[in-house]
Motif scaffolding. Structure first.
Motif, PDB file in Angstrom:
ATOM      1  N   LEU A  83      25.041 -46.148  91.667  1.00 49.08           N
ATOM      2  CA  LEU A  83      24.404 -45.288  92.675  1.00 49.08           C
ATOM      3  C   LEU A  83      23.868 -44.021  92.014  1.00 49.08           C
ATOM      4  CD1 LEU A  83      23.744 -44.214  95.519  1.00 49.08           C
ATOM      5  CD2 LEU A  83      26.127 -43.522  95.739  1.00 49.08           C
ATOM      6  N   ARG A  84      24.691 -43.406  91.175  1.00 52.59           N
ATOM      7  CA  ARG A  84      24.262 -42.179  90.485  1.00 52.59           C
ATOM      8  C   ARG A  84      22.974 -42.443  89.692  1.00 52.59           C
ATOM      9  NH1 ARG A  84      27.503 -41.030  85.242  1.00 52.59           N
ATOM     10  NH2 ARG A  84      26.147 -42.778  84.744  1.00 52.59           N
ATOM     11  N   ASP A  85      22.962 -43.531  88.928  1.00 50.72           N
ATOM     12  CA  ASP A  85      21.794 -43.833  88.094  1.00 50.72           C
ATOM     13  C   ASP A  85      20.577 -44.179  88.947  1.00 50.72           C
ATOM     14  OD1 ASP A  85      23.485 -43.425  86.005  1.00 50.72           O
ATOM     15  OD2 ASP A  85      23.737 -45.548  85.491  1.00 50.72           O
ATOM     16  N   ASN A  86      20.816 -44.910  90.037  1.00 56.86           N
ATOM     17  CA  ASN A  86      19.678 -45.292  90.878  1.00 56.86           C
ATOM     18  C   ASN A  86      19.133 -44.098  91.663  1.00 56.86           C
ATOM     19  OD1 ASN A  86      19.263 -47.983  90.140  1.00 56.86           O
ATOM     20  ND2 ASN A  86      21.013 -48.651  91.377  1.00 56.86           N
ATOM     21  N   LEU A  87      19.998 -43.159  92.033  1.00 56.24           N
ATOM     22  CA  LEU A  87      19.497 -41.922  92.659  1.00 56.24           C
ATOM     23  C   LEU A  87      18.599 -41.179  91.682  1.00 56.24           C
ATOM     24  CD1 LEU A  87      22.741 -40.652  94.446  1.00 56.24           C
ATOM     25  CD2 LEU A  87      20.604 -41.296  95.577  1.00 56.24           C
ATOM     26  N   ALA A  88      19.061 -41.094  90.424  1.00 57.84           N
ATOM     27  CA  ALA A  88      18.269 -40.370  89.417  1.00 57.84           C
ATOM     28  C   ALA A  88      16.927 -41.069  89.188  1.00 57.84           C
ATOM     29  CB  ALA A  88      19.057 -40.276  88.107  1.00 57.84           C
ATOM     30  N   ARG A  89      16.928 -42.407  89.178  1.00 58.66           N
ATOM     31  CA  ARG A  89      15.675 -43.159  88.988  1.00 58.66           C
ATOM     32  C   ARG A  89      14.682 -42.861  90.098  1.00 58.66           C
ATOM     33  NH1 ARG A  89      19.314 -47.478  87.507  1.00 58.66           N
ATOM     34  NH2 ARG A  89      19.182 -47.383  85.257  1.00 58.66           N
ATOM     35  N   ASN A  90      15.210 -42.451  91.259  1.00 57.65           N
ATOM     36  CA  ASN A  90      14.348 -42.180  92.401  1.00 57.65           C
ATOM     37  C   ASN A  90      14.269 -40.684  92.697  1.00 57.65           C
ATOM     38  OD1 ASN A  90      13.586 -44.994  93.645  1.00 57.65           O
ATOM     39  ND2 ASN A  90      15.680 -45.149  92.910  1.00 57.65           N
ATOM     40  N   ASP A  91      14.578 -39.883  91.661  1.00 52.28           N
ATOM     41  CA  ASP A  91      14.505 -38.412  91.755  1.00 52.28           C
ATOM     42  C   ASP A  91      15.304 -37.858  92.916  1.00 52.28           C
ATOM     43  OD1 ASP A  91      12.815 -38.346  89.560  1.00 52.28           O
ATOM     44  OD2 ASP A  91      11.067 -38.727  90.840  1.00 52.28           O
ATOM     45  N   GLN A  92      16.503 -38.403  93.103  1.00 50.98           N
ATOM     46  CA  GLN A  92      17.342 -37.925  94.216  1.00 50.98           C
ATOM     47  C   GLN A  92      18.722 -37.517  93.714  1.00 50.98           C
ATOM     48  OE1 GLN A  92      17.735 -40.420  97.655  1.00 50.98           O
ATOM     49  NE2 GLN A  92      16.067 -41.707  97.002  1.00 50.98           N
ATOM     50  N   ALA A  93      18.818 -36.927  92.530  1.00 50.90           N
ATOM     51  CA  ALA A  93      20.123 -36.663  91.927  1.00 50.90           C
ATOM     52  C   ALA A  93      21.077 -35.926  92.884  1.00 50.90           C
ATOM     53  CB  ALA A  93      19.946 -35.874  90.648  1.00 50.90           C
ATOM     54  N   ALA A  94      22.324 -36.376  92.915  1.00 46.12           N
ATOM     55  CA  ALA A  94      23.434 -35.690  93.605  1.00 46.12           C
ATOM     56  C   ALA A  94      23.229 -35.479  95.096  1.00 46.12           C
ATOM     57  CB  ALA A  94      23.714 -34.354  92.931  1.00 46.12           C
ATOM     58  N   ALA A  95      22.566 -36.419  95.772  1.00 49.53           N
ATOM     59  CA  ALA A  95      22.326 -36.211  97.190  1.00 49.53           C
ATOM     60  C   ALA A  95      23.213 -37.077  98.083  1.00 49.53           C
ATOM     61  CB  ALA A  95      20.858 -36.479  97.501  1.00 49.53           C
ATOM     62  N   VAL A  96      24.172 -37.777  97.514  1.00 48.25           N
ATOM     63  CA  VAL A  96      25.065 -38.633  98.307  1.00 48.25           C
ATOM     64  C   VAL A  96      26.510 -38.235  98.003  1.00 48.25           C
ATOM     65  CG1 VAL A  96      25.834 -41.010  98.702  1.00 48.25           C
ATOM     66  CG2 VAL A  96      23.420 -40.557  98.263  1.00 48.25           C
ATOM     67  N   THR A  97      27.312 -38.060  99.043  1.00 43.51           N
ATOM     68  CA  THR A  97      28.728 -37.721  98.843  1.00 43.51           C
ATOM     69  C   THR A  97      29.513 -39.014  98.673  1.00 43.51           C
ATOM     70  OG1 THR A  97      28.465 -35.809 100.259  1.00 43.51           O
ATOM     71  CG2 THR A  97      30.735 -36.537  99.865  1.00 43.51           C
ATOM     72  N   TRP A  98      30.277 -39.098  97.583  1.00 45.33           N
ATOM     73  CA  TRP A  98      31.020 -40.311  97.264  1.00 45.33           C
ATOM     74  C   TRP A  98      32.433 -40.233  97.838  1.00 45.33           C
ATOM     75  CZ3 TRP A  98      30.066 -45.011  95.662  1.00 45.33           C
ATOM     76  CH2 TRP A  98      31.155 -45.795  95.269  1.00 45.33           C
ATOM     77  N   ILE A  99      32.899 -41.309  98.468  1.00 48.39           N
ATOM     78  CA  ILE A  99      34.277 -41.359  98.990  1.00 48.39           C
ATOM     79  C   ILE A  99      34.953 -42.599  98.397  1.00 48.39           C
ATOM     80  CG2 ILE A  99      35.752 -41.342 101.049  1.00 48.39           C
ATOM     81  CD1 ILE A  99      33.145 -40.565 102.635  1.00 48.39           C
ATOM     82  N   PRO A 100      35.974 -42.426  97.531  1.00 48.32           N
ATOM     83  CA  PRO A 100      36.651 -43.600  96.974  1.00 48.32           C
ATOM     84  C   PRO A 100      37.519 -44.280  98.036  1.00 48.32           C
ATOM     85  CG  PRO A 100      37.718 -41.579  96.240  1.00 48.32           C
ATOM     86  CD  PRO A 100      36.523 -41.158  97.042  1.00 48.32           C
ATOM     87  N   ALA A 101      37.811 -45.565  97.825  1.00 45.47           N
ATOM     88  CA  ALA A 101      38.546 -46.351  98.822  1.00 45.47           C
ATOM     89  C   ALA A 101      40.005 -45.943  98.942  1.00 45.47           C
ATOM     90  CB  ALA A 101      38.442 -47.831  98.496  1.00 45.47           C
ATOM     91  N   THR A 102      40.477 -45.074  98.061  1.00 47.11           N
ATOM     92  CA  THR A 102      41.827 -44.528  98.210  1.00 47.11           C
ATOM     93  C   THR A 102      41.841 -43.420  99.269  1.00 47.11           C
ATOM     94  OG1 THR A 102      41.195 -43.250  96.279  1.00 47.11           O
ATOM     95  CG2 THR A 102      42.781 -45.035  95.927  1.00 47.11           C
ATOM     96  N   GLU A 103      40.648 -43.022  99.729  1.00 48.92           N
ATOM     97  CA  GLU A 103      40.558 -41.976 100.755  1.00 48.92           C
ATOM     98  C   GLU A 103      39.838 -42.531 101.976  1.00 48.92           C
ATOM     99  OE1 GLU A 103      38.676 -38.585  98.952  1.00 48.92           O
ATOM    100  OE2 GLU A 103      39.989 -38.725  97.197  1.00 48.92           O
ATOM    101  N   ALA A 104      39.734 -41.690 102.999  1.00 54.14           N
ATOM    102  CA  ALA A 104      39.018 -42.097 104.215  1.00 54.14           C
ATOM    103  C   ALA A 104      37.930 -41.072 104.493  1.00 54.14           C
ATOM    104  CB  ALA A 104      39.986 -42.160 105.385  1.00 54.14           C
ATOM    105  N   PRO A 105      36.813 -41.481 105.075  1.00 48.58           N
ATOM    106  CA  PRO A 105      35.816 -40.479 105.471  1.00 48.58           C
ATOM    107  C   PRO A 105      36.402 -39.572 106.546  1.00 48.58           C
ATOM    108  CG  PRO A 105      35.105 -42.706 106.076  1.00 48.58           C
ATOM    109  CD  PRO A 105      36.435 -42.843 105.417  1.00 48.58           C
TER     110      PRO A 105
END
Ligand SMILES: C[S@@+](CC[C@H](N)C(=O)[O-])C[C@H]1O[C@@H](n2cnc3c(N)ncnc32)[C@H](O)[C@@H]1O
Length: 384
Positions: A83-105
């Motif tokens: 996701l990080r690399d694909n955001l950068a490929r589309n000039d959208q760096a750091a625009a998505v908040t990541w939530i690991p499955a050990t946590e809950a939204p």
């Protein structure tokens, strides 16, 4: 490297899978991603304020979806890195908040795009954690490729409300959930205990753990060969799952430093919990627990021994691409003279990949189904 253009309801994105291969025949999205995005666009002509994407394999959904805020929730760090690399490929760096499955939204989403995971227990856990955040106005779209959707999906999603199966396309389907305001929030599935009396082990397995609640038969065969392991100061359990291999190796070699690696956040958390409850405090070097795409970011001292029961699929995609990546990374992080020990189904032919990579490979043990192989890192590698 294979970057491809994904044409979708909101425009186009440039995407690559991970691991990256030249001429990779596989693409980073599928028809279920296309259908989820198309359904969201038809359901909500205005971009929703907050979109929660769940189990997005390489970021195809999160990169494409227009929203005030985007959240991506999954149990794979490979998915996070893609996701990080694909955001950068589309000039959208750091625009998505990541939530690991050990946590809950924690933030109520306006829309949910949910790829149905392979693990039913993970689906139930996500359902239980999601339910308190949903209102009847939340757009909830769940989907996948037909061949991967569980037969009892209706029953599994029913605790959230009523379910509408939308017309399918290209062998994919999306379900729209009308959230019931009077629903009772479902409980999370309990963690699965696993006792292995032969090795005096009591293990726990969170929802997305491989072979949860039972010892994998390949792992059992592998453990039977552990008396022959070479002595080692630094051991890696690569693709550790619940940590069973590294824990038994630590018992056998108490002075070794054991490091546990897995792509799954839940696996690494379980391995640490299982290590603490089965090994306890000791005077030797501290163990390490690392969530990584294999050993992609490993910069520590070389290992003398790497133990690996490799995955033979990536998500639903069966293949040895991850195993071969892990073998390459193991070779790069082994000391000269160090060994990689691998268990695998006999028919997978791992000995060919190991011999090509290491210039050697010996069969430690075999039965009609499995082989345990050992490859040694030598100063010079013979290729062929
Ligand atoms: C066959 S299971 C083995 C688990 C455990 N070692 C055992 O023997 O029961 C393979 C493990 O590799 C992990 N895995 C998959 N892809 C990975 C990657 N890219 N990097 C590290 N681990 C990965 C999976 O999450 C899973 O826990």
């Amino acid at each position: 490297m294979t970057v491809r253009c994904f044409e979708h309801a909101f425009g186009q994105s440039w995407l690559a899978r991970r691991p990256l291969y030249a001429n990779d025949p596989l693409q980073a999205w599928d028809a279920a991603d296309e259908l989820l995005l198309q359904t969201l666009q038809q359901t909500s002509p205005q971009p929703p304020a907050r979109v929660l994407v769940i189990n997005d394999a390489f970021g195809a959904l999160a990169v494409a979806v227009p929203a005030g805020q985007r959240f991506s929730w999954s149990d794979s760090i490979t998915a996070q890195l893609a996701l990080r690399d694909n955001l950068a490929r589309n000039d959208q760096a750091a625009a998505v908040t990541w939530i690991p499955a050990t946590e809950a939204p924690t933030v109520p989403p306006a829309a949910v795009l949910w790829r149905i995971p392979k693990s039913i227990a993970l689906l139930q856990q996500q359902l239980a954690r999601l339910s308190p955040l949903l209102t009847p106005g939340t757009i909830v779209l769940a989907g996948g490729m037909d061949k991967h959707l569980p037969a009892r999906l209706h029953e599994l999603l029913a605790p959230l409300g009523s379910l509408e199966r939308l017309p399918g396309r290209k062998k994919a389907h999306v379900y729209r959930v009308q959230v019931d305001p009077a629903r009772a929030h479902p409980a999370e599935p309990v963690t699965a205990p696993l006792r292995v009396p032969e090795y005096d082990l009591a293990l726990q397995g969170d929802a997305n753990i491989f072979s949860r609640g039972q010892l994998d038969i390949g792992a059992r065969f592998f453990l039977g060969q552990f008396p022959g392991l070479p002595p080692a100061s630094r051991i890696a359990d690569l693709g550790c799952g619940n940590g069973v291999l590294g824990i038994v190796a630590q018992r056998q070699q108490p002075a070794a430093a054991v490091a546990f690696f897995d792509d799954s956040f839940q696996a690494v958390a379980c391995a640490e919990q299982n290590y603490d409850s089965n090994i306890g405090p000791r005077s030797g070097p501290a163990p390490a627990f690392v969530v990584d795409d294999g050993l992609s970011h490993y910069e520590g001292a070389p290992f003398d021994l790497v133990l690996c029961n490799p995955p033979f699929h990536q998500g639903h995609q069966v293949g040895d691409q991850i195993a071969r990546q892990l073998f390459r990374q193991a070779r790069a992080t082994l000391a000269i003279g160090g060994e990689l020990w691998v268990v695998g189904n006999r028919h997978l032919g791992y000995h060919i990949a190991l011999r090509r990579l290491f210039g050697n490979c010996r069969t430690v043990a075999g039965n009609p189904k499995f082989v345990v192989l050992a490859a040694r890192r030598e100063a010079r590698v013979r290729r062929g």
